[in-house]
Motif scaffolding. Sequence first.
Motif, PDB file in Angstrom:
ATOM      1  N   VAL A 169       0.834  -1.207   0.000  1.00 58.47           N
ATOM      2  CA  VAL A 169       0.000   0.000   0.000  1.00 58.47           C
ATOM      3  C   VAL A 169       0.869   1.257   0.000  1.00 58.47           C
ATOM      4  O   VAL A 169       0.585   2.227  -0.715  1.00 58.47           O
ATOM      5  CB  VAL A 169      -0.966  -0.004   1.210  1.00 58.47           C
ATOM      6  CG1 VAL A 169      -1.600   1.354   1.424  1.00 58.47           C
ATOM      7  CG2 VAL A 169      -2.031  -1.060   1.019  1.00 58.47           C
ATOM      8  N   MET A 170       1.947   1.234   0.761  1.00 65.90           N
ATOM      9  CA  MET A 170       2.814   2.413   0.825  1.00 65.90           C
ATOM     10  C   MET A 170       3.588   2.646  -0.476  1.00 65.90           C
ATOM     11  O   MET A 170       3.952   3.776  -0.788  1.00 65.90           O
ATOM     12  CB  MET A 170       3.794   2.290   1.992  1.00 65.90           C
ATOM     13  CG  MET A 170       3.131   2.279   3.347  1.00 65.90           C
ATOM     14  SD  MET A 170       2.180   3.753   3.677  1.00 65.90           S
ATOM     15  CE  MET A 170       3.479   4.894   4.018  1.00 65.90           C
ATOM     16  N   MET A 171       3.827   1.604  -1.248  1.00 67.54           N
ATOM     17  CA  MET A 171       4.553   1.756  -2.507  1.00 67.54           C
ATOM     18  C   MET A 171       3.680   2.253  -3.644  1.00 67.54           C
ATOM     19  O   MET A 171       4.185   2.719  -4.665  1.00 67.54           O
ATOM     20  CB  MET A 171       5.196   0.429  -2.907  1.00 67.54           C
ATOM     21  CG  MET A 171       6.392   0.073  -2.067  1.00 67.54           C
ATOM     22  SD  MET A 171       7.130  -1.493  -2.533  1.00 67.54           S
ATOM     23  CE  MET A 171       7.603  -1.185  -4.215  1.00 67.54           C
ATOM     24  N   GLN A 172       2.361   2.177  -3.490  1.00 56.08           N
ATOM     25  CA  GLN A 172       1.474   2.614  -4.562  1.00 56.08           C
ATOM     26  C   GLN A 172       1.500   4.132  -4.687  1.00 56.08           C
ATOM     27  O   GLN A 172       1.479   4.854  -3.689  1.00 56.08           O
ATOM     28  CB  GLN A 172       0.049   2.153  -4.294  1.00 56.08           C
ATOM     29  CG  GLN A 172      -0.127   0.677  -4.429  1.00 56.08           C
ATOM     30  CD  GLN A 172      -1.541   0.228  -4.164  1.00 56.08           C
ATOM     31  OE1 GLN A 172      -2.440   1.043  -3.992  1.00 56.08           O
ATOM     32  NE2 GLN A 172      -1.734  -1.067  -4.117  1.00 56.08           N
ATOM     33  N   PRO A 173       1.552   4.640  -5.931  1.00 56.59           N
ATOM     34  CA  PRO A 173       1.559   6.090  -6.120  1.00 56.59           C
ATOM     35  C   PRO A 173       0.180   6.678  -5.826  1.00 56.59           C
ATOM     36  O   PRO A 173      -0.833   5.984  -5.871  1.00 56.59           O
ATOM     37  CB  PRO A 173       1.929   6.263  -7.587  1.00 56.59           C
ATOM     38  CG  PRO A 173       1.527   4.991  -8.231  1.00 56.59           C
ATOM     39  CD  PRO A 173       1.675   3.919  -7.184  1.00 56.59           C
ATOM     40  N   LYS A 228       3.554   2.478 -18.549  1.00 55.83           N
ATOM     41  CA  LYS A 228       4.436   2.226 -17.409  1.00 55.83           C
ATOM     42  C   LYS A 228       3.631   2.136 -16.116  1.00 55.83           C
ATOM     43  O   LYS A 228       3.879   1.283 -15.277  1.00 55.83           O
ATOM     44  CB  LYS A 228       5.479   3.341 -17.303  1.00 55.83           C
ATOM     45  CG  LYS A 228       6.445   3.164 -16.171  1.00 55.83           C
ATOM     46  CD  LYS A 228       7.423   4.305 -16.116  1.00 55.83           C
ATOM     47  CE  LYS A 228       8.322   4.187 -14.909  1.00 55.83           C
ATOM     48  NZ  LYS A 228       9.174   5.343 -14.738  1.00 55.83           N
ATOM     49  N   THR A 229       2.663   3.025 -15.952  1.00 53.13           N
ATOM     50  CA  THR A 229       1.862   3.004 -14.725  1.00 53.13           C
ATOM     51  C   THR A 229       0.940   1.806 -14.689  1.00 53.13           C
ATOM     52  O   THR A 229       0.621   1.311 -13.623  1.00 53.13           O
ATOM     53  CB  THR A 229       1.038   4.292 -14.585  1.00 53.13           C
ATOM     54  OG1 THR A 229       0.183   4.415 -15.722  1.00 53.13           O
ATOM     55  CG2 THR A 229       1.936   5.497 -14.474  1.00 53.13           C
ATOM     56  N   LYS A 230       0.502   1.336 -15.815  1.00 48.69           N
ATOM     57  CA  LYS A 230      -0.414   0.196 -15.815  1.00 48.69           C
ATOM     58  C   LYS A 230       0.255  -1.055 -15.269  1.00 48.69           C
ATOM     59  O   LYS A 230      -0.337  -1.777 -14.492  1.00 48.69           O
ATOM     60  CB  LYS A 230      -0.918  -0.061 -17.237  1.00 48.69           C
ATOM     61  CG  LYS A 230      -1.769   1.034 -17.782  1.00 48.69           C
ATOM     62  CD  LYS A 230      -3.137   0.549 -18.036  1.00 48.69           C
ATOM     63  CE  LYS A 230      -3.912   1.621 -18.761  1.00 48.69           C
ATOM     64  NZ  LYS A 230      -5.066   2.028 -18.098  1.00 48.69           N
ATOM     65  N   THR A 231       1.479  -1.312 -15.649  1.00 45.33           N
ATOM     66  CA  THR A 231       2.108  -2.554 -15.222  1.00 45.33           C
ATOM     67  C   THR A 231       2.488  -2.524 -13.742  1.00 45.33           C
ATOM     68  O   THR A 231       2.159  -3.432 -13.005  1.00 45.33           O
ATOM     69  CB  THR A 231       3.344  -2.855 -16.073  1.00 45.33           C
ATOM     70  OG1 THR A 231       4.243  -1.760 -15.974  1.00 45.33           O
ATOM     71  CG2 THR A 231       2.966  -3.078 -17.527  1.00 45.33           C
ATOM     72  N   ALA A 232       3.169  -1.481 -13.319  1.00 47.82           N
ATOM     73  CA  ALA A 232       3.623  -1.419 -11.928  1.00 47.82           C
ATOM     74  C   ALA A 232       2.452  -1.232 -10.967  1.00 47.82           C
ATOM     75  O   ALA A 232       2.370  -1.900  -9.931  1.00 47.82           O
ATOM     76  CB  ALA A 232       4.623  -0.288 -11.748  1.00 47.82           C
ATOM     77  N   ALA A 291      -0.689  -1.971 -11.506  1.00 44.84           N
ATOM     78  CA  ALA A 291      -1.563  -3.147 -11.537  1.00 44.84           C
ATOM     79  C   ALA A 291      -0.971  -4.281 -10.702  1.00 44.84           C
ATOM     80  O   ALA A 291      -1.701  -4.977 -10.000  1.00 44.84           O
ATOM     81  CB  ALA A 291      -1.777  -3.599 -12.976  1.00 44.84           C
ATOM     82  N   MET A 292       0.347  -4.448 -10.778  1.00 50.36           N
ATOM     83  CA  MET A 292       0.984  -5.498  -9.986  1.00 50.36           C
ATOM     84  C   MET A 292       0.847  -5.201  -8.486  1.00 50.36           C
ATOM     85  O   MET A 292       0.526  -6.091  -7.699  1.00 50.36           O
ATOM     86  CB  MET A 292       2.455  -5.620 -10.346  1.00 50.36           C
ATOM     87  CG  MET A 292       3.141  -6.745  -9.614  1.00 50.36           C
ATOM     88  SD  MET A 292       4.907  -6.767  -9.785  1.00 50.36           S
ATOM     89  CE  MET A 292       5.380  -5.310  -8.896  1.00 50.36           C
ATOM     90  N   LEU A 293       1.061  -3.956  -8.091  1.00 46.92           N
ATOM     91  CA  LEU A 293       0.931  -3.602  -6.680  1.00 46.92           C
ATOM     92  C   LEU A 293      -0.515  -3.750  -6.198  1.00 46.92           C
ATOM     93  O   LEU A 293      -0.755  -4.184  -5.068  1.00 46.92           O
ATOM     94  CB  LEU A 293       1.419  -2.172  -6.446  1.00 46.92           C
ATOM     95  CG  LEU A 293       2.923  -1.996  -6.418  1.00 46.92           C
ATOM     96  CD1 LEU A 293       3.282  -0.514  -6.361  1.00 46.92           C
ATOM     97  CD2 LEU A 293       3.522  -2.724  -5.245  1.00 46.92           C
ATOM     98  N   ALA A 294      -1.462  -3.403  -7.052  1.00 47.10           N
ATOM     99  CA  ALA A 294      -2.869  -3.555  -6.673  1.00 47.10           C
ATOM    100  C   ALA A 294      -3.224  -5.029  -6.512  1.00 47.10           C
ATOM    101  O   ALA A 294      -3.957  -5.401  -5.585  1.00 47.10           O
ATOM    102  CB  ALA A 294      -3.762  -2.904  -7.714  1.00 47.10           C
ATOM    103  N   ARG A 295      -2.690  -5.872  -7.397  1.00 46.98           N
ATOM    104  CA  ARG A 295      -2.936  -7.305  -7.283  1.00 46.98           C
ATOM    105  C   ARG A 295      -2.311  -7.888  -6.022  1.00 46.98           C
ATOM    106  O   ARG A 295      -2.932  -8.705  -5.323  1.00 46.98           O
ATOM    107  CB  ARG A 295      -2.385  -8.037  -8.506  1.00 46.98           C
ATOM    108  CG  ARG A 295      -3.480  -8.442  -9.475  1.00 46.98           C
ATOM    109  CD  ARG A 295      -2.932  -9.225 -10.630  1.00 46.98           C
ATOM    110  NE  ARG A 295      -2.555  -8.228 -11.634  1.00 46.98           N
ATOM    111  CZ  ARG A 295      -1.457  -8.261 -12.360  1.00 46.98           C
ATOM    112  NH1 ARG A 295      -0.604  -9.237 -12.231  1.00 46.98           N
ATOM    113  NH2 ARG A 295      -1.200  -7.315 -13.225  1.00 46.98           N
ATOM    114  N   VAL A 296      -1.086  -7.477  -5.713  1.00 48.74           N
ATOM    115  CA  VAL A 296      -0.411  -7.962  -4.499  1.00 48.74           C
ATOM    116  C   VAL A 296      -1.196  -7.538  -3.263  1.00 48.74           C
ATOM    117  O   VAL A 296      -1.377  -8.323  -2.322  1.00 48.74           O
ATOM    118  CB  VAL A 296       1.044  -7.441  -4.451  1.00 48.74           C
ATOM    119  CG1 VAL A 296       1.661  -7.643  -3.082  1.00 48.74           C
ATOM    120  CG2 VAL A 296       1.877  -8.133  -5.504  1.00 48.74           C
TER     121      VAL A 296
END
Length: 76
Positions: free
Chosen positions: A20-24, A46-50, A52-57
């Motif tokens: 959560v803290m790493m998400q922009p 670029k924002t979609k991949t990073a 999206a991965m953080l949201a999934r995690v």
Amino acid sequence: MHSFLVVLQVITSIIILVSVMMQPSKTDGLSGLIGGTSETFFAKNKTKTAEAMLARVTAISAICFAIITLLLNTVK
């Protein structure tokens, strides 16, 4: 079994906090008012991949946290 689940829950909670803290931020704040937004092809992809991965995690670890909490209540 109980102590294993407690350790697993602590690890899962740390994963949730870090993801959560790493998400922009979703808002631009004052920079969007003054400078406008820079929506280029590379910025969008670029924002979609990073993100999206953080949201999934975050979602997967939150589900695991809830399941572990339920298991801890039944093991007691």
